[in-house]
Design an enzyme around this catalytic site. Sequence first.
Site, PDB file in Angstrom:
ATOM      1  N   LYS A 185       0.863  -1.185   0.000  1.00 43.44           N
ATOM      2  CA  LYS A 185       0.000   0.000   0.000  1.00 43.44           C
ATOM      3  C   LYS A 185       0.895   1.229   0.000  1.00 43.44           C
ATOM      4  O   LYS A 185       1.680   1.436   0.926  1.00 43.44           O
ATOM      5  CB  LYS A 185      -0.896  -0.020   1.228  1.00 43.44           C
ATOM      6  CG  LYS A 185      -1.819   1.180   1.318  1.00 43.44           C
ATOM      7  CD  LYS A 185      -2.766   1.037   2.504  1.00 43.44           C
ATOM      8  CE  LYS A 185      -3.669   2.246   2.614  1.00 43.44           C
ATOM      9  NZ  LYS A 185      -4.584   2.154   3.741  1.00 43.44           N
ATOM     10  N   ARG A 195     -11.049   9.659   1.433  1.00 46.75           N
ATOM     11  CA  ARG A 195     -11.022  10.246   2.782  1.00 46.75           C
ATOM     12  C   ARG A 195     -12.194  11.192   2.966  1.00 46.75           C
ATOM     13  O   ARG A 195     -12.763  11.277   4.055  1.00 46.75           O
ATOM     14  CB  ARG A 195      -9.668  10.916   3.035  1.00 46.75           C
ATOM     15  CG  ARG A 195      -8.606   9.828   3.155  1.00 46.75           C
ATOM     16  CD  ARG A 195      -7.255  10.304   3.570  1.00 46.75           C
ATOM     17  NE  ARG A 195      -6.319   9.176   3.481  1.00 46.75           N
ATOM     18  CZ  ARG A 195      -5.017   9.294   3.306  1.00 46.75           C
ATOM     19  NH1 ARG A 195      -4.469  10.488   3.219  1.00 46.75           N
ATOM     20  NH2 ARG A 195      -4.259   8.226   3.241  1.00 46.75           N
ATOM     21  N   ARG A 207       1.014   9.494   5.683  1.00 46.38           N
ATOM     22  CA  ARG A 207       1.168   8.208   6.345  1.00 46.38           C
ATOM     23  C   ARG A 207       2.481   7.544   5.943  1.00 46.38           C
ATOM     24  O   ARG A 207       2.566   6.327   5.867  1.00 46.38           O
ATOM     25  CB  ARG A 207      -0.005   7.311   5.963  1.00 46.38           C
ATOM     26  CG  ARG A 207      -1.375   7.845   6.364  1.00 46.38           C
ATOM     27  CD  ARG A 207      -2.362   6.675   6.410  1.00 46.38           C
ATOM     28  NE  ARG A 207      -3.733   7.035   6.126  1.00 46.38           N
ATOM     29  CZ  ARG A 207      -4.576   7.485   7.028  1.00 46.38           C
ATOM     30  NH1 ARG A 207      -4.185   7.708   8.260  1.00 46.38           N
ATOM     31  NH2 ARG A 207      -5.826   7.733   6.682  1.00 46.38           N
ATOM     32  N   LYS A 238      -2.008  -1.397  -3.978  1.00 43.64           N
ATOM     33  CA  LYS A 238      -2.907  -0.252  -3.908  1.00 43.64           C
ATOM     34  C   LYS A 238      -2.106   1.034  -3.911  1.00 43.64           C
ATOM     35  O   LYS A 238      -1.169   1.148  -3.131  1.00 43.64           O
ATOM     36  CB  LYS A 238      -3.718  -0.367  -2.616  1.00 43.64           C
ATOM     37  CG  LYS A 238      -4.680   0.751  -2.375  1.00 43.64           C
ATOM     38  CD  LYS A 238      -5.310   0.584  -1.018  1.00 43.64           C
ATOM     39  CE  LYS A 238      -5.980   1.893  -0.685  1.00 43.64           C
ATOM     40  NZ  LYS A 238      -6.224   2.065   0.697  1.00 43.64           N
ATOM     41  N   SER A 264     -10.063   5.423  -5.166  1.00 45.10           N
ATOM     42  CA  SER A 264     -11.004   6.533  -5.362  1.00 45.10           C
ATOM     43  C   SER A 264     -10.487   7.602  -6.328  1.00 45.10           C
ATOM     44  O   SER A 264     -11.236   8.092  -7.168  1.00 45.10           O
ATOM     45  CB  SER A 264     -11.329   7.162  -4.005  1.00 45.10           C
ATOM     46  OG  SER A 264     -10.150   7.602  -3.357  1.00 45.10           O
ATOM     47  N   TYR A 302     -14.651   0.920  -7.970  1.00 50.18           N
ATOM     48  CA  TYR A 302     -15.920   1.647  -7.885  1.00 50.18           C
ATOM     49  C   TYR A 302     -16.657   1.608  -9.224  1.00 50.18           C
ATOM     50  O   TYR A 302     -17.794   2.044  -9.312  1.00 50.18           O
ATOM     51  CB  TYR A 302     -15.651   3.103  -7.462  1.00 50.18           C
ATOM     52  CG  TYR A 302     -14.899   3.198  -6.148  1.00 50.18           C
ATOM     53  CD1 TYR A 302     -15.585   3.129  -4.939  1.00 50.18           C
ATOM     54  CD2 TYR A 302     -13.513   3.298  -6.116  1.00 50.18           C
ATOM     55  CE1 TYR A 302     -14.888   3.176  -3.731  1.00 50.18           C
ATOM     56  CE2 TYR A 302     -12.817   3.358  -4.919  1.00 50.18           C
ATOM     57  CZ  TYR A 302     -13.509   3.297  -3.730  1.00 50.18           C
ATOM     58  OH  TYR A 302     -12.828   3.339  -2.541  1.00 50.18           O
TER      59      TYR A 302
HETATM   60  C1  PBG Z   1      -7.990   2.484   5.047  1.00 52.86           C
HETATM   61  C2  PBG Z   1      -8.317   2.534   3.615  1.00 52.86           C
HETATM   62  C3  PBG Z   1      -8.189   3.634   2.761  1.00 52.86           C
HETATM   63  C4  PBG Z   1      -8.600   3.196   1.501  1.00 52.86           C
HETATM   64  C5  PBG Z   1      -9.000   1.874   1.624  1.00 52.86           C
HETATM   65  N1  PBG Z   1      -8.797   1.475   2.937  1.00 52.86           N
HETATM   66  C6  PBG Z   1      -7.806   5.024   3.059  1.00 52.86           C
HETATM   67  C7  PBG Z   1      -6.425   5.375   3.365  1.00 52.86           C
HETATM   68  O1  PBG Z   1      -5.498   4.588   3.366  1.00 52.86           O
HETATM   69  O2  PBG Z   1      -6.263   6.553   3.669  1.00 52.86           O
HETATM   70  C8  PBG Z   1      -8.594   4.031   0.264  1.00 52.86           C
HETATM   71  C9  PBG Z   1      -9.457   3.559  -0.800  1.00 52.86           C
HETATM   72  C10 PBG Z   1      -9.622   4.503  -1.935  1.00 52.86           C
HETATM   73  O3  PBG Z   1      -8.958   5.563  -2.049  1.00 52.86           O
HETATM   74  O4  PBG Z   1     -10.465   4.185  -2.760  1.00 52.86           O
HETATM   75  N2  PBG Z   1      -9.087   2.021   5.810  1.00 52.86           N
END
Ligand code: PBG
Length: 314
Positions: A185, A195, A207, A238, A264, A302
């Site tokens: 990730k 978010r 992060r 991801k 997203s 999505y």
């Molecule tokens: C954390 C999580 C996130 C996403 C999926 N699981 C947010 C993050 O890491 O800030 C992001 C998914 C997306 O952007 O579609 N629970």
Amino acid sequence: MRLRRHGVAEMVRETRLENADLIYPIIVDDTIKGPAEIASLPGLFRHTIETAVSEAAEVSDLGVPAIILFGVPSHKDETGNSALTGVVQDSIREIKRQIPRLVVIADVCLCEYTSHGHCGLVDDEGHILIDQTLKMLQNIALSYAKAGVDMVAPSGMIDNMVGAIRKTLDENGFTQVPIMSYSAKYNSKFYGPFREAVKSTYKLGDRSTHQMDPANSDEAMREVALDVEEGADIVMVKPALPYLDIIYRIKTSFEVPVAAYNVSGEYAMLKSAINLRYLEDNAIYETLLSIKRAGADMIITYFAKDISAKLPYI
Ligand code: PBG
């Protein structure tokens, strides 16, 4: 080219995108009375449990085999306690009762439930407290398993989270619940719309202490190796599009199923361009196909509802 002629082209097509490849994310919000459109994700909604069930039924009827659930709680605190009982557990129960054939996956993370928006419990300086965080993640995963979830997906990239969750699930008789780990990730700007969608309170910095540097590829291999060793059944990359090389590398090096999260920001940029008629909507097919061609066995997207009525693509 002789092989590009009508009919023959389909026979020699190397990659096929099918509904069976897709996983649809559904966000369930404990604070709303009816579905609420997400401004940053045109065409998508935060759902009540009731509308989440109808959304799940709709994608299942389209032939999509799985959904992944995210929750927005009515209450957030320092330790993310509302992740243990609430909207996701209730949604799992209700969806499995009404649509038993649908594979229900649940995201295991604290960031939607903590008042500070971190993926774990933190000390005064904002550093993740690993032991306390792992204990919470174990309890969340167990609560999902008790609610009847088909698979858990820990997404926080917290060290040893996969091993810890596997241990708790096994000790409680849930040896058959697989773990899909967000293994690679990246610390990405493409999560921005999500978010907003889950009303994350996260504001401080980034992060980068626990998510990966976008410049690194070998590191993804080490993360995947560790997760597989700890018992991950499926590993995830991801975001997907800016990291197709990572998907390819993992798929060719590890003999495990690989999931890719078409996040997203990837949805928002493509969907906005399509809504503005700058792009034709077949760009969705081409995009998802590229993720599959890179080596993904499954794609969290999505776009599942947009594309599934058109597949298999001829
Ligand atoms: C954390 C999580 C996130 C996403 C999926 N699981 C947010 C993050 O890491 O800030 C992001 C998914 C997306 O952007 O579609 N629970």
